[in-house]
Design a protein around this motif. Structure first.
Motif, PDB file in Angstrom:
ATOM      1  N   ALA A   1      21.712 -16.809   1.542  1.00 47.70           N
ATOM      2  CA  ALA A   1      20.268 -16.547   1.513  1.00 47.70           C
ATOM      3  C   ALA A   1      19.668 -16.858   2.880  1.00 47.70           C
ATOM      4  CB  ALA A   1      19.607 -17.401   0.437  1.00 47.70           C
ATOM      5  N   PRO A   2      18.540 -16.217   3.203  1.00 42.64           N
ATOM      6  CA  PRO A   2      17.868 -16.534   4.474  1.00 42.64           C
ATOM      7  C   PRO A   2      17.492 -18.016   4.526  1.00 42.64           C
ATOM      8  CG  PRO A   2      16.926 -14.564   3.471  1.00 42.64           C
ATOM      9  CD  PRO A   2      17.862 -15.149   2.475  1.00 42.64           C
ATOM     10  N   ALA A   3      17.522 -18.604   5.714  1.00 44.19           N
ATOM     11  CA  ALA A   3      17.292 -20.036   5.886  1.00 44.19           C
ATOM     12  C   ALA A   3      15.950 -20.499   5.354  1.00 44.19           C
ATOM     13  CB  ALA A   3      17.426 -20.408   7.358  1.00 44.19           C
ATOM     14  N   ASP A   4      14.931 -19.628   5.374  1.00 45.90           N
ATOM     15  CA  ASP A   4      13.610 -20.048   4.896  1.00 45.90           C
ATOM     16  C   ASP A   4      13.392 -19.736   3.409  1.00 45.90           C
ATOM     17  OD1 ASP A   4      13.539 -17.312   5.255  1.00 45.90           O
ATOM     18  OD2 ASP A   4      11.501 -17.294   6.080  1.00 45.90           O
ATOM     19  N   HIS A   5      14.408 -19.198   2.736  1.00 44.35           N
ATOM     20  CA  HIS A   5      14.279 -18.869   1.310  1.00 44.35           C
ATOM     21  C   HIS A   5      14.583 -20.110   0.463  1.00 44.35           C
ATOM     22  CE1 HIS A   5      15.037 -16.919  -2.571  1.00 44.35           C
ATOM     23  NE2 HIS A   5      14.209 -15.983  -2.103  1.00 44.35           N
ATOM     24  N   PRO A   6      13.836 -20.343  -0.638  1.00 45.61           N
ATOM     25  CA  PRO A   6      14.051 -21.543  -1.467  1.00 45.61           C
ATOM     26  C   PRO A   6      15.479 -21.669  -2.023  1.00 45.61           C
ATOM     27  CG  PRO A   6      12.002 -20.456  -2.093  1.00 45.61           C
ATOM     28  CD  PRO A   6      12.683 -19.566  -1.094  1.00 45.61           C
ATOM     29  N   THR A   7      16.165 -20.572  -2.287  1.00 44.55           N
ATOM     30  CA  THR A   7      17.513 -20.667  -2.848  1.00 44.55           C
ATOM     31  C   THR A   7      18.553 -21.085  -1.815  1.00 44.55           C
ATOM     32  OG1 THR A   7      17.914 -18.307  -2.489  1.00 44.55           O
ATOM     33  CG2 THR A   7      17.060 -18.973  -4.658  1.00 44.55           C
ATOM     34  N   HIS A   8      18.184 -21.093  -0.526  1.00 39.06           N
ATOM     35  CA  HIS A   8      19.101 -21.515   0.530  1.00 39.06           C
ATOM     36  C   HIS A   8      19.303 -23.037   0.511  1.00 39.06           C
ATOM     37  CE1 HIS A   8      21.202 -21.379   4.358  1.00 39.06           C
ATOM     38  NE2 HIS A   8      20.440 -22.392   4.765  1.00 39.06           N
ATOM     39  N   LYS A   9      18.292 -23.755   0.041  1.00 43.32           N
ATOM     40  CA  LYS A   9      18.322 -25.223   0.065  1.00 43.32           C
ATOM     41  C   LYS A   9      19.005 -25.780  -1.179  1.00 43.32           C
ATOM     42  CE  LYS A   9      13.970 -25.213   2.531  1.00 43.32           C
ATOM     43  NZ  LYS A   9      12.553 -25.395   2.428  1.00 43.32           N
ATOM     44  N   ASP A  10      19.623 -26.960  -1.005  1.00 45.86           N
ATOM     45  CA  ASP A  10      20.156 -27.688  -2.157  1.00 45.86           C
ATOM     46  C   ASP A  10      18.990 -28.055  -3.060  1.00 45.86           C
ATOM     47  OD1 ASP A  10      22.516 -27.521  -0.790  1.00 45.86           O
ATOM     48  OD2 ASP A  10      22.659 -29.658  -0.320  1.00 45.86           O
ATOM     49  N   HIS A  11      19.235 -28.094  -4.374  1.00 51.39           N
ATOM     50  CA  HIS A  11      18.151 -28.436  -5.293  1.00 51.39           C
ATOM     51  C   HIS A  11      18.684 -29.241  -6.477  1.00 51.39           C
ATOM     52  CE1 HIS A  11      19.815 -24.617  -6.673  1.00 51.39           C
ATOM     53  NE2 HIS A  11      19.433 -24.963  -7.889  1.00 51.39           N
ATOM     54  N   LYS A  12      17.796 -30.057  -7.014  1.00 49.84           N
ATOM     55  CA  LYS A  12      18.145 -30.907  -8.151  1.00 49.84           C
ATOM     56  C   LYS A  12      18.157 -30.051  -9.416  1.00 49.84           C
ATOM     57  CE  LYS A  12      15.865 -34.516 -10.642  1.00 49.84           C
ATOM     58  NZ  LYS A  12      14.927 -35.615 -10.611  1.00 49.84           N
ATOM     59  N   THR A  13      19.270 -30.128 -10.164  1.00 49.42           N
ATOM     60  CA  THR A  13      19.370 -29.348 -11.398  1.00 49.42           C
ATOM     61  C   THR A  13      19.319 -30.221 -12.645  1.00 49.42           C
ATOM     62  OG1 THR A  13      21.784 -29.441 -11.250  1.00 49.42           O
ATOM     63  CG2 THR A  13      20.696 -27.482 -10.350  1.00 49.42           C
ATOM     64  N   GLY A  14      19.375 -31.514 -12.465  1.00 56.43           N
ATOM     65  CA  GLY A  14      19.299 -32.395 -13.622  1.00 56.43           C
ATOM     66  C   GLY A  14      19.467 -33.840 -13.222  1.00 56.43           C
ATOM     67  N   THR A  15      19.275 -34.711 -14.202  1.00 55.35           N
ATOM     68  CA  THR A  15      19.451 -36.140 -14.003  1.00 55.35           C
ATOM     69  C   THR A  15      20.286 -36.681 -15.158  1.00 55.35           C
ATOM     70  OG1 THR A  15      17.324 -36.323 -12.872  1.00 55.35           O
ATOM     71  CG2 THR A  15      18.263 -38.353 -13.750  1.00 55.35           C
ATOM     72  N   TRP A  16      21.270 -37.485 -14.843  1.00 53.66           N
ATOM     73  CA  TRP A  16      22.163 -38.061 -15.838  1.00 53.66           C
ATOM     74  C   TRP A  16      21.888 -39.551 -15.976  1.00 53.66           C
ATOM     75  CZ3 TRP A  16      25.949 -35.207 -18.383  1.00 53.66           C
ATOM     76  CH2 TRP A  16      26.144 -33.919 -17.904  1.00 53.66           C
TER      77      TRP A  16
END
Length: 129
Positions: free
Chosen positions: A95-110
């Motif tokens: 994904a392009p560097a400025d696109h939100p899907t390019h960055k790591d993201h939190k998907t949950g908490t255990w």
């Protein structure tokens, strides 16, 4: 603005009502807090690291109220070191560097914890088996 409520006793069901003692048709945060405090005041909670003893086997109750079990064992179980661990998904490297899907993201908490179990004792049947 606070809304009126028909407050009863019971357990909040997460849907704007109570299980067990009545219904809340409309409420504010103070109503929720009062019901929760009332429910939790009657409960006994363990602290992290407290051991719970579990006795298995077939119970036999005598007329004097004494209970004995056969074919079982006594176990000790404790939970300790509770911690929250975030689950992180890697971003899309295409994904392009400025696109939100390019960055790591939190998907949950255990909720993680250490579980310790021990066999305290066992009946002869269990030892032989």
């Amino acid at each position: 603005m606070a809304l009126g409520a028909a407050v009863g006793t019971g357990v909040l069901d997460g849907k704007g009502g109570l299980r067990g003692g009545g219904q809340i048709s409309a409420y504010d945060e103070d109503d929720i807090r009062k019901v929760a405090e009332s429910n939790f005041a009657e409960q006994k909670f363990l602290s992290p690291g407290d051991e719970v003893k579990i006795r298995t086997g077939k119970p036999y109750t005598y007329e004097d109220g004494r209970v004995e079990r056969t074919g079982g064992m006594e176990l000790g179980v404790k939970l300790d070191n509770f911690r929250l661990v975030d689950e992180i998904s890697k971003g899309d490297p295409d994904a392009p560097a400025d696109h939100p899907t390019h960055k790591d993201h939190k998907t949950g908490t255990w909720l993680c914890y250490d579980l310790t179990g021990r066999i305290i004792g066992a009946d002869e049947k269990v030892k032989a088996g």
